[in-house]
Design a protein around this motif. Structure first.
Motif, PDB file in Angstrom:
ATOM      1  N   ARG A  64       9.308   6.887  -2.076  1.00 36.60           N
ATOM      2  CA  ARG A  64       9.468   5.710  -2.916  1.00 36.60           C
ATOM      3  C   ARG A  64      10.852   5.095  -2.740  1.00 36.60           C
ATOM      4  O   ARG A  64      11.000   3.870  -2.709  1.00 36.60           O
ATOM      5  CB  ARG A  64       9.228   6.095  -4.370  1.00 36.60           C
ATOM      6  CG  ARG A  64       9.316   4.931  -5.345  1.00 36.60           C
ATOM      7  CD  ARG A  64       8.852   5.349  -6.720  1.00 36.60           C
ATOM      8  NE  ARG A  64       9.641   6.489  -7.208  1.00 36.60           N
ATOM      9  CZ  ARG A  64       9.346   7.181  -8.306  1.00 36.60           C
ATOM     10  NH1 ARG A  64       8.288   6.867  -9.025  1.00 36.60           N
ATOM     11  NH2 ARG A  64      10.100   8.194  -8.685  1.00 36.60           N
TER      12      ARG A  64
ATOM     13  N   GLY B 149       2.430   1.496  -3.368  1.00 39.29           N
ATOM     14  CA  GLY B 149       1.433   1.914  -4.353  1.00 39.29           C
ATOM     15  C   GLY B 149       1.050   3.373  -4.184  1.00 39.29           C
ATOM     16  O   GLY B 149       0.933   4.124  -5.165  1.00 39.29           O
ATOM     17  N   HIS B 150       0.851   3.742  -2.913  1.00 38.23           N
ATOM     18  CA  HIS B 150       0.505   5.148  -2.669  1.00 38.23           C
ATOM     19  C   HIS B 150       1.650   6.070  -3.070  1.00 38.23           C
ATOM     20  O   HIS B 150       1.425   7.172  -3.602  1.00 38.23           O
ATOM     21  CB  HIS B 150       0.146   5.353  -1.207  1.00 38.23           C
ATOM     22  CG  HIS B 150      -1.112   4.641  -0.795  1.00 38.23           C
ATOM     23  ND1 HIS B 150      -2.158   4.450  -1.671  1.00 38.23           N
ATOM     24  CD2 HIS B 150      -1.478   4.057   0.369  1.00 38.23           C
ATOM     25  CE1 HIS B 150      -3.129   3.798  -1.064  1.00 38.23           C
ATOM     26  NE2 HIS B 150      -2.743   3.527   0.181  1.00 38.23           N
TER      27      HIS B 150
ATOM     28  N   GLY C  13       1.611   6.266  -6.696  1.00 39.53           N
ATOM     29  CA  GLY C  13       0.477   7.093  -7.104  1.00 39.53           C
ATOM     30  C   GLY C  13       0.703   8.562  -6.818  1.00 39.53           C
ATOM     31  O   GLY C  13       0.372   9.437  -7.636  1.00 39.53           O
ATOM     32  N   VAL C  14       1.288   8.845  -5.614  1.00 38.14           N
ATOM     33  CA  VAL C  14       1.547  10.252  -5.264  1.00 38.14           C
ATOM     34  C   VAL C  14       2.575  10.856  -6.215  1.00 38.14           C
ATOM     35  O   VAL C  14       2.434  11.999  -6.671  1.00 38.14           O
ATOM     36  CB  VAL C  14       2.015  10.336  -3.794  1.00 38.14           C
ATOM     37  CG1 VAL C  14       2.556  11.730  -3.490  1.00 38.14           C
ATOM     38  CG2 VAL C  14       0.860  10.018  -2.866  1.00 38.14           C
TER      39      VAL C  14
ATOM     40  N   ALA D  42       7.429  12.670  -2.679  1.00 38.81           N
ATOM     41  CA  ALA D  42       6.999  11.338  -3.128  1.00 38.81           C
ATOM     42  C   ALA D  42       8.186  10.523  -3.609  1.00 38.81           C
ATOM     43  O   ALA D  42       8.261   9.312  -3.378  1.00 38.81           O
ATOM     44  CB  ALA D  42       5.953  11.474  -4.230  1.00 38.81           C
TER      45      ALA D  42
ATOM     46  N   GLN E  87       0.824  -1.212   0.000  1.00 38.94           N
ATOM     47  CA  GLN E  87       0.000   0.000   0.000  1.00 38.94           C
ATOM     48  C   GLN E  87       0.858   1.261   0.000  1.00 38.94           C
ATOM     49  O   GLN E  87       0.585   2.205  -0.755  1.00 38.94           O
ATOM     50  CB  GLN E  87      -0.923  -0.020   1.215  1.00 38.94           C
ATOM     51  CG  GLN E  87      -1.996  -1.105   1.163  1.00 38.94           C
ATOM     52  CD  GLN E  87      -2.848  -1.130   2.414  1.00 38.94           C
ATOM     53  OE1 GLN E  87      -2.654  -0.320   3.317  1.00 38.94           O
ATOM     54  NE2 GLN E  87      -3.784  -2.074   2.458  1.00 38.94           N
ATOM     55  N   VAL E  88       1.923   1.235   0.851  1.00 36.99           N
ATOM     56  CA  VAL E  88       2.784   2.423   0.907  1.00 36.99           C
ATOM     57  C   VAL E  88       3.461   2.648  -0.444  1.00 36.99           C
ATOM     58  O   VAL E  88       3.526   3.769  -0.953  1.00 36.99           O
ATOM     59  CB  VAL E  88       3.822   2.256   2.032  1.00 36.99           C
ATOM     60  CG1 VAL E  88       4.856   3.377   1.969  1.00 36.99           C
ATOM     61  CG2 VAL E  88       3.122   2.268   3.385  1.00 36.99           C
TER      62      VAL E  88
END
Length: 508
Positions: A499, A262-263, A266-267, A495, A259-260
């Motif tokens: 990542r 992916g977020h 995405g961010v 972001a 989730q992190v």
């Protein structure tokens, strides 16, 4: 199964196997001893009974011999004969008891045959006793009467004794063999229990050490950042629960990292898109502001044009109204033309009737000329001039009839054309009526256009005001877009850092 139960149960199972082997050996030995004791006791009793029967049988034979040797004395005769009968009864009793104690088989059959032979022997001895008394108590006569009568019972009894002894020996050998077999089986069971215990211990140790090794591998993999390591948990003991907990921890950590990540992706992607979108929006907003200024100027020109169109629409409505009046007058004229064509068509019909009358007159004249020619021919020379006149009249009548037919054909053709023209005039009247209706509808539409043009003029003035306000708002939006673009750039940088921080974990 829990280890708190598995370990005690494993030791209990091993001890139980060992005790089961030992108990089986002890039980088998006791059973063999019991069987051996019972069987040997019965065999000894049977051998003793055979011996007693054989002894009684020999005593019975001896009493017979004493009867023969001392039978001359009445007292001794009664004594030994009674003793013979007593021994005979004793032998029968012992044989019956022995037969009852023996199991079914060859020994019992031999005793049964002995009893039958002994009964036959008794009859022979009684016959010999009668012969002994009949011969005056001559021993030779009595002995000769019973010669060989005791051999068959003696042989059967001796054979039964040997068979019983052989059965007893065989039973003893079987009991000894069973004891040896029980001992061997007990030893085999003890060895099997030892092998099973050692194998179970090895398997039990693997059930504990193998899951612990998997748990250690899982912990090491997670420590290295490898979350793609597969954890297999089976069972319900403590090691299985430990593996299940590690698997749940790994799954939760995978979900969190996924989730992190992916977020973060995405961010990062959204931040880049927002930055690019804000940059494009800023340029488009500036272009929109310039376009709005041009639009405002164009709207003023359109307002003037729409006002002029409204005036032109009113004038067109007046012209359409005049055209509608002219079309109505043309409609009335076409109605008069239709009535005139109908009158011409009626006159043509009357002319046709007249021509038909002329044709009939010409036909009758032709007939009269024929009759006159006939009469002139009858008159001869006196009627020659009348015949010439009749011939001329006939010629005129024929020409009149032919002319009448031609006129009739022309009038019929004219009547058909008149009818066609009348139909066309009717169609023209219908078209003019449609034109009148269309002109009236055009007049109505032009009136509506004039009204709509007036409303458009009013609406365009309001749009002009709105465009002015939009121009002011667009200028404000341009300033806000520049601020949002700066914030999006800062968010994109954060972001990227997030990542990179999550990228140390490896997922499946």
């Amino acid at each position: 199964m829990k280890l708190t139960l598995k370990i005690p149960l494993a030791f209990a199972a091993a001890l139980l196997l060992m005790f089961a082997g030992a108990f089986y050996g002890i039980y088998s030995l006791n059973q063999s001893l019991t069987v051996y004791g019972t069987t040997v006791q019965n065999s000894v009793a049977n051998e003793r009974a055979v011996t007693n029967t054989l002894l009684a049988f020999k005593v019975q034979v001896q009493e017979w011999k004493d009867t023969l040797l001392r039978g001359k004395d009445p007292a001794m005769l009664d004594r030994h004969w009674s003793a013979f009968q007593t021994r005979e009864h004793e032998v029968d009793t012992l044989a019956a008891q022995l037969k009852a104690s023996l199991p079914a088989g060859e020994s019992r059959d031999l005793i049964d045959q002995f009893a039958s032979a002994h009964a036959t022997m008794g009859e022979g001895y009684r016959n010999g006793f009668a012969a002994f008394k009949a011969a005056g108590f001559d021993p030779t006569a009595g002995d000769h009467a019973v010669a060989g009568v005791d051999r068959a019972p003696a042989a059967l009894l001796d054979q039964a004794a040997r068979k019983i002894a052989a059965d007893s020996a065989q039973i003893s050998a079987d009991a000894e063999q069973q004891a040896h077999r029980a001992t061997a089986i007990s030893a085999v069971l003890m060895v099997a229990a030892l092998i099973v215990s050692m194998t179970g211990s090895w398997l039990f140790s693997r059930t504990v050490t193998k899951p612990l090794a998997r748990a250690l591998d899982c912990a090491s993999a997670v420590a290295d950042g490898n979350l793609a390591f597969e954890v297999r948990a089976s069972g319900h003991d403590e090691t299985a629960l430990l593996l299940g907990a590690l698997k749940g921890m790994q799954r939760s950590l995978v979900n969190v990292v996924s989730q992190v990540r992916g977020h973060a992706e995405g961010v990062a992607s959204a931040s880049g898109q927002i930055a690019a979108g804000n940059q494009g929006l800023s340029s488009r907003t500036e272009e929109q502001a310039a376009s709005l200024e041009e639009t405002a100027a164009s709207m003023e020109q359109i307002t003037a044009t729409v006002r002029q169109n409204a005036a032109n629409a009113k004038q067109a409505a007046l012209l359409a109204s005049d055209a509608a009046g002219t079309a109505v007058r043309g409609k009335d004229l076409m109605a008069e033309v239709v009535e005139t064509m109908r009158g011409i068509s009626t006159s043509s019909g009357e002319i046709v009737d007249i021509i038909a009358v002329i044709d009939g007159i010409a036909f009758q004249t032709n007939i009269l000329a024929l009759n006159a020619a006939v009469e002139a021919a009858r008159a001869g020379e006196e009627g020659r001039g009348f015949a010439v006149v009749a011939s001329e009249v006939r010629t005129l009548a024929q020409r009149s009839g032919a002319a009448a037919k031609e006129i009739k054909k022309l009038i019929e053709a004219s009547a058909q054309r008149i009818e066609a023209g009348s139909s066309l005039v009717n169609d023209a009247g219908s078209v003019i009526e449609d034109m009148v209706g269309a002109v009236q509808r055009v007049t109505t539409i032009i009136d509506e256009i004039a009204t709509a043009s007036q409303e458009q003029s009013t609406g365009i003035e309001q749009v002009n005001v709105a465009v002015t306000q939009m121009d002011e708002v667009t200028q404000q939006n341009a300033a806000l877009v520049e601020e949002a673009s700066a914030a999006a750039h800062a968010l994109a940088e954060q972001a990227v850092e997030l990542r990179e921080a999550v990228g140390v974990f490896r997922l499946a």
